[in-house]
Design an enzyme around this catalytic site. Structure first.
Site, PDB file in Angstrom:
ATOM      1  N   HIS A 175       0.847  -1.199   0.000  1.00 17.87           N
ATOM      2  CA  HIS A 175       0.000   0.000   0.000  1.00 17.87           C
ATOM      3  C   HIS A 175       0.878   1.243   0.000  1.00 17.87           C
ATOM      4  O   HIS A 175       1.820   1.346   0.789  1.00 17.87           O
ATOM      5  CB  HIS A 175      -0.899  -0.007   1.245  1.00 17.87           C
ATOM      6  N   SER A 176       0.602   2.184  -0.899  1.00 18.03           N
ATOM      7  CA  SER A 176       1.209   3.505  -0.903  1.00 18.03           C
ATOM      8  C   SER A 176       2.734   3.414  -1.069  1.00 18.03           C
ATOM      9  O   SER A 176       3.217   2.853  -2.050  1.00 18.03           O
ATOM     10  CB  SER A 176       0.817   4.241   0.378  1.00 18.03           C
ATOM     11  N   TYR A 177       3.505   3.954  -0.109  1.00 18.43           N
ATOM     12  CA  TYR A 177       4.970   3.863  -0.174  1.00 18.43           C
ATOM     13  C   TYR A 177       5.446   2.440  -0.406  1.00 18.43           C
ATOM     14  O   TYR A 177       6.446   2.205  -1.097  1.00 18.43           O
ATOM     15  CB  TYR A 177       5.582   4.417   1.132  1.00 18.43           C
TER      16      TYR A 177
ATOM     17  N   GLY B 116       4.637   0.285  -2.335  1.00 20.37           N
ATOM     18  CA  GLY B 116       4.831  -0.105  -3.718  1.00 20.37           C
ATOM     19  C   GLY B 116       6.318  -0.202  -4.044  1.00 20.37           C
ATOM     20  O   GLY B 116       6.763  -1.115  -4.752  1.00 20.37           O
TER      21      GLY B 116
ATOM     22  N   HIS C 120      -7.337   7.334   0.089  1.00 21.82           N
ATOM     23  CA  HIS C 120      -6.039   6.663   0.157  1.00 21.82           C
ATOM     24  C   HIS C 120      -5.967   5.644   1.297  1.00 21.82           C
ATOM     25  O   HIS C 120      -5.257   4.647   1.195  1.00 21.82           O
ATOM     26  CB  HIS C 120      -4.934   7.705   0.318  1.00 21.82           C
TER      27      HIS C 120
END
Length: 241
Positions: free
Chosen positions: A77-79, A81, A216
């Protein structure tokens, strides 16, 4: 078919943030492993200025190796990735499917900070200098991430911790285009996401791209939507030998 999900949290979070997702995955018959990255969550006491992207890639790759996991659905998730693409490059034989949820899809040599909108990158740098001794980034306000659900915000907010900034300034020594594993990108389109470029890149790489009507923090605010999408991945995506 039962799969093993490895759920990797983003900046400021910890394994705790998946608590609204894991029960439904397990109820559907799947195994779930939820690592916490060094310096975050219940491992916040281990943070230091040299915690970098490679630290977090090794965190996840080591879980896959030492738990002897195979054919996993690796989710970031998010960072995270950045992290899961790196882990998939490090131990490709253990990955069955890769999922990035509203986050980075890096190519070799890129830095997360450079993939952010310029105003967000500037805010990260200023926050680190002014409030984080030059190396920690305090949590972003949840309203900046599209969160309007105050109950979810009240659950998230006290658990968020500063994030080591080096993870954003390290260059990736891997690239999404170099992976052989099948990828899925889940784009959260219920807020002003800065990751539109990542969805476009994923599509260009032949990944399956799906839109979720969520902010998000989908892991907390719309977990049912996320679970449904992950269960589809578990059914449809597999190793491309």
């Amino acid at each position: 078919m039962a799969r093993t999900f490895v759920l990797t949290h983003g900046a400021w979070h910890g394994a705790w943030c998946w608590q609204r997702v894991t029960p439904a995955l397990r109820a559907a018959g799947h195994e779930v492993v939820v690592p916490t990255l060094t310096g975050l969550g219940h491992r916040a006491h281990l943070t230091h200025p040299m915690v970098g992207l490679d630290t977090h890639v090794r965190d996840v790759a080591s879980v896959l190796e030492y738990e002897d996991l195979h054919d996993v659905v690796l989710v970031g998730h998010s960072y995270a990735g950045m992290v899961v693409v790196g882990a998939a490059a490090a131990v490709p034989e253990r990955i069955g499917a890769l999922v990035v949820v509203d986050g980075f899809v890096p190519q070799r040599g890129e830095r997360a900070v450079d993939l952010l909108p310029s105003h967000a990158a500037a805010h990260y740098r200023e926050s680190a200098e002014e409030k984080g001794d030059g190396w920690r980034v305090p949590p972003r306000p949840l309203q900046n991430l599209g969160v309007t659900d105050e109950e979810a915000a009240a659950w998230l907010r006290p658990r968020l911790v500063d994030h080591p900034f080096k993870t954003y300034t390290d260059t990736a020594d891997f690239g999404a285009s170099e992976l052989s594993v099948e990828g899925t990108y889940l784009a959260c389109d219920g807020w002003n996401t800065p990751f539109g470029w990542a969805a476009e890149r994923a599509a260009g790489l032949g990944w399956q791209v799906e839109s979720l009507d969520a902010d998000h923090e989908v892991i907390a605010t719309s977990p049912d939507l996320l679970v449904d999408a992950l269960l589809r991945v578990a059914t449809e995506r597999h190793v491309t030998a």
